[in-house]
Enzyme design. Sequence first.
Site: not given
Lengths: 385, 397
Positions: A111, A180
């Site tokens: 990322e 998450h």
Amino acid sequence: MRVCLQRPTILFYTFIDKKIHLGQGKGGCSVRRPFVHASPLSRGMADVAVVADKMNVRDALNSALDEELTRDPLVYVMGEEVGQYQGAYKITKGLLEKYGIERVRDTPITEMGFTGIGVGSAFYGLKPVVEFMSINFAMQAIDHVINSAAKMLYMSGGKISVPIVFRGPNGAAAGVGAQHSQCFAAWYGSCPGLKVLMPYDAEEARGLLKAAIRDPDPCIFLENELLYGVEYPMSAASKDKDFTLPIGQAKIMREGKDVTIVTFSRQVEIALKAADILAKDGISAEIINLRSIRPLDRPCINNSVRKTSRLVTLEEGWPQHGVGCEIIATICDESFFYLDAPPERICGADVPMPYAVNLEALAVPTMDDIIRIVKRCCHRGRAAA
Amino acid sequence: MAVRQALRRAGGRLLATQGAMAPAALGVAGRGLSTSAEPITLEIPVPFKGHNVEPPSRTVETSAQELTEFFRTMFVMRRMEIAADSLYKSKFIRGFCHLYDGQEAVCVGMEAALNDKDCIITAYRDHCTHLGRGGTVLEVFAELMGRKDGCSLGKGGSMHMYNKKGGFYGGNGIVGAQTPLGAGLAFAQKYLKVEGVTLAMYGDGAANQGQLFEAMNISALWDLPVLYVCENNHYGMGTAEWRSAKSPEYYKRGDYVPGLKVDGMDCLAVKQAVKFAKEYALKNGPMVLEMDTYRYHGHSMSDPGSTYRTRDEISGVRQERDPIERIRKLLLSHEIATVAELKTIEKEAKKEVEDALAKAKESPSPDSEELFSHIYRKSYGAQAYGADRKEVVVTLP
């Protein structure tokens, strides 16, 4: 071009220069040119969405990406699994086949690296749409979102703008656990130089994403995984390829006169259902769907509270320093003396998201919570005139 | 042999420690400052070292004009940084100030091999890099002092100088962040089919950053025209390279990305390496260039620079490897300029810097309204607030 395949398992560019027998045994085809063999996952699904009278959020987002990729050659899409896999949540399905690998870029699971690359390309003048498989993963890249993108126009004295969109599913889903499920609206919403958008239904997803892609500033577009598959009606206007929704403007979903509920994303739906039930008890709730966390539509919120005199904020994220705090603060700044009762915040619980289904249910506001709290707010303080 | 002896007798101290420069052909010799563009061929004294790539030739072509320009530009940069040192000590400059003196050959040598299609992005030691990309000394000083004539209108400061038209993207304060940003610039150049490369510069301290390896991986996968230029001045702030890197052979750290090690104190070596690497990158993708260089100042103005290295080391490099002195010796030995002419160039450069400084000091601070400008390109009427929300509320422009 004829595609000669006996087995649908090839996933890369291939030069085929030998005869391949078709099943019928009538001789083969001899082909020597590069293919993109579509993956079996995409066969039959490798089409971009078509705008229709009813669409789910996923297809609405897909149609927005498709139209903006067609409209502006500087736009490109980048992220994990956005291409050949058709998107982890299928938001980008069909785009690789339609636009090619130059404009729909699969990245490694890095990322920080690919977000930096996206921001750097935006410095030069491209218009990247960077997908985070989950906005939770954007934390690995948050330095580039804030320090490299959001602050750049200011630090450079206006020389370098960053027309980038970061997007992905944000907040609580179902059973995905603590790492998450975090909602990042409040963190990103506090940063000057960044625009933070949170659509609710399919039409908003489409209109706001198109607006974000056309916008010259860095936007972070926070979607909701649980809404991806939900269908909503689409207005005639929303089918136009130049349909956009204004950034920085909230929408009054339902007018009311007793209490203002300010919310966004998935909780809009729950609030609307709660409002129906509250109406039976004689409480007329006005529901404001923020759409834009930053810039925040302060006039809309204040005008509403000046009308209703009561405020309830509703979000799924953590309470401390959450979005609701800013809404309450803005009412205190500008409309304090219109309040008949202290404002109430409804937020997710102050805990990392648990996995067990009963605990998870306790960690996110429910319709019962909304009804109870709105009633509590309406029965406190000065009586309504 | 005779040339070397003659120069020794003249009292000029050759760079004997690295071997003599053997001129294969002289430019226009004789009296008068030569600004001829006639080619001069020279041998680079310190050999290149290659990793997964055959290094370029040590024979480099230059000219009297180019060498004179090297000298002048580096001298201006040196004076500018020294002036910044004084400005900081007299509190005209606040916060952070990272000076580049000693490293001038890197950015000057690079520019000799680049054009306006190429881009550079670097970290916070950016004053001279900004100059090399077309910035002016005035806008550097004004920015350092937070004045409105600064290149970022006074809103950026020492670490945030940019020149988009000149292909300079800063000026970045977060160590290592500029490396994937640089790969992104290269991505855009390739996407738009611009025949240019991006030089993503970083230091030996940043060379251990994970995002650098992430950027290298993606740029190698996608064949991006990016050069990762490691300015190895051997100290990441106060930490010597051997204390921070298991492998301080930074030109090898790209693994599958080829690398070159270059004498970063030699403008011509830098020019040769960048020219070679640019050609490579436009066809094949990334390369690492490790520039072996040195900074005379500490990490920043708050670091004396002598607690983690000896003063002898610093003065030793200054005597043996100073980039300006190297070019001076070339100019003298090739009779491109006389001592007096060089003194004239120095005087002009000093004046240029002093004039810019005086003008920068006269530049006013930015107007208070600038606090709220450049938040967004498009604000949609959004409001922003000062510390007193009732007194200071602005509809963003």
